[in-house]
Scaffold this motif. Structure first.
Motif, PDB file in Angstrom:
ATOM      1  N   LEU A   2      -4.512  10.191   1.358  1.00 41.29           N
ATOM      2  CA  LEU A   2      -4.157   9.643   2.664  1.00 41.29           C
ATOM      3  C   LEU A   2      -3.808   8.176   2.507  1.00 41.29           C
ATOM      4  O   LEU A   2      -4.534   7.413   1.875  1.00 41.29           O
ATOM      5  CB  LEU A   2      -5.323   9.790   3.651  1.00 41.29           C
ATOM      6  CG  LEU A   2      -5.155   9.093   5.008  1.00 41.29           C
ATOM      7  CD1 LEU A   2      -3.982   9.711   5.779  1.00 41.29           C
ATOM      8  CD2 LEU A   2      -6.437   9.181   5.820  1.00 41.29           C
ATOM      9  N   ILE A   3      -2.660   7.792   3.095  1.00 40.66           N
ATOM     10  CA  ILE A   3      -2.276   6.374   3.117  1.00 40.66           C
ATOM     11  C   ILE A   3      -1.827   6.039   4.534  1.00 40.66           C
ATOM     12  O   ILE A   3      -1.107   6.806   5.172  1.00 40.66           O
ATOM     13  CB  ILE A   3      -1.153   6.069   2.087  1.00 40.66           C
ATOM     14  CG1 ILE A   3      -1.083   4.574   1.828  1.00 40.66           C
ATOM     15  CG2 ILE A   3       0.180   6.627   2.512  1.00 40.66           C
ATOM     16  CD1 ILE A   3      -2.211   4.033   1.007  1.00 40.66           C
TER      17      ILE A   3
ATOM     18  N   ILE B 205       0.011  13.749  -0.601  1.00 36.93           N
ATOM     19  CA  ILE B 205      -0.462  12.538   0.066  1.00 36.93           C
ATOM     20  C   ILE B 205       0.007  12.572   1.514  1.00 36.93           C
ATOM     21  O   ILE B 205       1.195  12.741   1.790  1.00 36.93           O
ATOM     22  CB  ILE B 205       0.079  11.263  -0.622  1.00 36.93           C
ATOM     23  CG1 ILE B 205      -0.431  11.185  -2.057  1.00 36.93           C
ATOM     24  CG2 ILE B 205      -0.327  10.011   0.152  1.00 36.93           C
ATOM     25  CD1 ILE B 205       0.226  10.100  -2.880  1.00 36.93           C
ATOM     26  N   LYS B 206      -0.940  12.447   2.405  1.00 37.11           N
ATOM     27  CA  LYS B 206      -0.630  12.437   3.831  1.00 37.11           C
ATOM     28  C   LYS B 206      -0.387  11.006   4.297  1.00 37.11           C
ATOM     29  O   LYS B 206      -1.078  10.079   3.890  1.00 37.11           O
ATOM     30  CB  LYS B 206      -1.784  13.048   4.632  1.00 37.11           C
ATOM     31  CG  LYS B 206      -1.559  13.060   6.135  1.00 37.11           C
ATOM     32  CD  LYS B 206      -2.771  13.628   6.869  1.00 37.11           C
ATOM     33  CE  LYS B 206      -2.546  13.578   8.383  1.00 37.11           C
ATOM     34  NZ  LYS B 206      -3.740  14.090   9.114  1.00 37.11           N
ATOM     35  N   VAL B 207       0.595  10.831   5.179  1.00 36.96           N
ATOM     36  CA  VAL B 207       0.910   9.516   5.738  1.00 36.96           C
ATOM     37  C   VAL B 207       0.435   9.448   7.181  1.00 36.96           C
ATOM     38  O   VAL B 207       0.646  10.379   7.953  1.00 36.96           O
ATOM     39  CB  VAL B 207       2.429   9.237   5.698  1.00 36.96           C
ATOM     40  CG1 VAL B 207       2.749   7.902   6.371  1.00 36.96           C
ATOM     41  CG2 VAL B 207       2.924   9.231   4.266  1.00 36.96           C
TER      42      VAL B 207
ATOM     43  N   ALA C  45      -2.396   6.506  -4.367  1.00 43.09           N
ATOM     44  CA  ALA C  45      -1.753   6.635  -3.068  1.00 43.09           C
ATOM     45  C   ALA C  45      -1.007   5.358  -2.708  1.00 43.09           C
ATOM     46  O   ALA C  45       0.097   5.404  -2.152  1.00 43.09           O
ATOM     47  CB  ALA C  45      -2.791   6.960  -1.995  1.00 43.09           C
ATOM     48  N   VAL C  46      -1.602   4.214  -3.037  1.00 46.06           N
ATOM     49  CA  VAL C  46      -0.944   2.932  -2.778  1.00 46.06           C
ATOM     50  C   VAL C  46       0.356   2.841  -3.573  1.00 46.06           C
ATOM     51  O   VAL C  46       1.412   2.483  -3.052  1.00 46.06           O
ATOM     52  CB  VAL C  46      -1.885   1.762  -3.123  1.00 46.06           C
ATOM     53  CG1 VAL C  46      -1.131   0.430  -3.112  1.00 46.06           C
ATOM     54  CG2 VAL C  46      -3.054   1.708  -2.144  1.00 46.06           C
TER      55      VAL C  46
ATOM     56  N   ALA D 142       2.135   5.295  -4.826  1.00 47.68           N
ATOM     57  CA  ALA D 142       3.095   6.294  -4.345  1.00 47.68           C
ATOM     58  C   ALA D 142       3.759   5.827  -3.054  1.00 47.68           C
ATOM     59  O   ALA D 142       4.957   6.056  -2.853  1.00 47.68           O
ATOM     60  CB  ALA D 142       2.388   7.629  -4.124  1.00 47.68           C
ATOM     61  N   ALA D 143       2.990   5.182  -2.184  1.00 52.87           N
ATOM     62  CA  ALA D 143       3.561   4.661  -0.939  1.00 52.87           C
ATOM     63  C   ALA D 143       4.597   3.589  -1.233  1.00 52.87           C
ATOM     64  O   ALA D 143       5.679   3.567  -0.638  1.00 52.87           O
ATOM     65  CB  ALA D 143       2.457   4.099  -0.048  1.00 52.87           C
ATOM     66  N   PHE D 144       4.289   2.692  -2.174  1.00 52.54           N
ATOM     67  CA  PHE D 144       5.251   1.659  -2.547  1.00 52.54           C
ATOM     68  C   PHE D 144       6.517   2.276  -3.148  1.00 52.54           C
ATOM     69  O   PHE D 144       7.637   1.846  -2.861  1.00 52.54           O
ATOM     70  CB  PHE D 144       4.634   0.689  -3.550  1.00 52.54           C
ATOM     71  CG  PHE D 144       3.723  -0.337  -2.921  1.00 52.54           C
ATOM     72  CD1 PHE D 144       3.773  -0.631  -1.573  1.00 52.54           C
ATOM     73  CD2 PHE D 144       2.806  -1.024  -3.707  1.00 52.54           C
ATOM     74  CE1 PHE D 144       2.943  -1.575  -0.997  1.00 52.54           C
ATOM     75  CE2 PHE D 144       1.961  -1.975  -3.148  1.00 52.54           C
ATOM     76  CZ  PHE D 144       2.029  -2.260  -1.792  1.00 52.54           C
ATOM     77  N   SER D 145       6.331   3.288  -3.976  1.00 52.36           N
ATOM     78  CA  SER D 145       7.490   3.965  -4.562  1.00 52.36           C
ATOM     79  C   SER D 145       8.357   4.593  -3.480  1.00 52.36           C
ATOM     80  O   SER D 145       9.589   4.487  -3.503  1.00 52.36           O
ATOM     81  CB  SER D 145       7.015   5.034  -5.545  1.00 52.36           C
ATOM     82  OG  SER D 145       8.110   5.762  -6.063  1.00 52.36           O
ATOM     83  N   GLY D 146       7.711   5.266  -2.513  1.00 51.60           N
ATOM     84  CA  GLY D 146       8.468   5.873  -1.430  1.00 51.60           C
ATOM     85  C   GLY D 146       9.157   4.845  -0.556  1.00 51.60           C
ATOM     86  O   GLY D 146      10.311   5.028  -0.148  1.00 51.60           O
TER      87      GLY D 146
END
Length: 338
Positions: free
Chosen positions: A50-51, A79-81, A250-251, A253-257
């Motif tokens: 989760l992020i 990973i859930k947003v 998760a952090v 992956a969020a930056f990558s996305g």
């Protein structure tokens, strides 16, 4: 620390928040952030699935939310947003992150350093380096004002946001022009109050950022008395310390996305302006100028040179009594950025 793009970052960025944007420019306050984050989980993340992305209006995060591609990408990685916002300014966004209502959010370095100095639970996960030619900040005056240059501000009232990007801009301009800061009266106002104060003649000038600069110029006939910033500022991606420590994947992956969202925005500037029109309810002509003034930037992990430059800004802010205590920037870098 060697200079390198954030892994797996390979994207050019538009600024993290067009508001300063609102990138962007505000110091910490005691505003209650619960109202704007009702849909966000308040439970501490113990897993990496989760992020929670905090945002202001006008930034890349609400665009990502509208497009839906980021959620799909992260869902494929289990990973859930969740979305936290929209917050009215950097101060409330950063308070939400510190208060465990969000995990990541972008702001300018001035409000970011102010929040860290105030003890908020944040670390620096990434930076966007300043561009000297950027037009996102300016001191503006009314179109009929006799003020033509910074020296004409002596004895005048200038609206700024206290301990934020506006006050920093004004003080740096005065320093460059060798004008003692006490010769210009700073009037501490939030942008929503500063705009009418300028237009109605209650202050003589306003140190501010986009989109307020373009709104003032194109809709109210205001004009700039500065062009480029004498001390261009960094933009920071700030992360809740616990999230960086307990959910590093998760952090990352969020930056990558998000980097893919930035790629899309840079490749689709006209569409970016359309999103800006919808998100912050400004006219197409204003949105176009804001987008042009903002330009594109690269998100990188902060290297030793970046840390030194941000440290210089923090130390200057301490000397000017903008910060209550010294910030050791090197110790505020997230473990995910090392």
């Amino acid at each position: 620390m060697p200079q390198h793009s954030i892994k797996p970052f390979n994207a050019l960025l538009v600024a993290t928040s067009w508001l300063g944007l609102a990138i962007s420019g505000c110091a910490p306050s005691n505003v209650n952030t619960n109202i704007t984050a009702k849909t966000v989980s308040n439970q501490t993340q113990e897993k990496t699935n989760l992020i929670r992305l905090g945002y202001q209006k006008g930034g890349v995060v609400p665009v990502a939310r509208q497009r839906g591609e980021l959620e799909k990408k992260l869902a494929a990685e289990n990973i859930k947003v969740e979305w936290a916002g929209a917050f009215d300014r950097c101060a409330t966004l950063l308070q939400a992150i510190s208060a465990n209502q969000a995990d990541i959010g972008g702001c300018g370095d001035i409000p970011g350093l102010s929040a860290i100095a105030a003890g908020q639970d944040l670390c620096i996960g990434a930076v966007q380096r300043p561009r000297a030619e950027s037009l996102v900040n300016a001191i503006v005056v009314r179109g009929d004002s006799p003020i033509r240059k910074p020296a004409d501000l002596v004895g005048k009232k200038v609206a700024v946001n206290q301990a934020g990007a506006g006050e920093y801009l004004l003080l740096k301009v005065l320093e460059k022009e060798k004008i003692h800061k006490e010769k210009v009266q700073r009037v501490f106002l939030a942008p929503t109050d500063a705009a009418p104060a300028l237009y109605q003649g209650n202050v003589d000038a306003w140190a501010v950022w986009e989109p307020y600069v373009s709104v003032a110029e194109l809709e109210h006939g205001a004009r700039r008395i500065t062009t480029t910033h004498p001390a261009p500022t960094y933009s920071l991606m700030l992360v809740r310390n616990e999230a960086a420590a307990k959910s590093p994947e998760a952090v990352k992956a969020a930056f990558s996305g998000l980097s893919e969202e930035y790629n899309w925005l840079n490749a689709n500037t006209a569409k970016s302006a359309e999103f800006l029109v919808k998100d912050i309810k400004i006219s197409p002509v204003v949105a176009k100028q804001v987008t042009e003034n903002q330009g594109s930037q690269i998100l990188v992990t902060p290297n030793a040179d970046d840390v030194a430059k941000i440290q210089k800004t923090a130390d200057w802010m301490l000397e000017q009594k903008i910060l209550p205590k010294r910030v050791d920037v090197a110790t505020t870098i997230c473990p995910t950025a090392k």
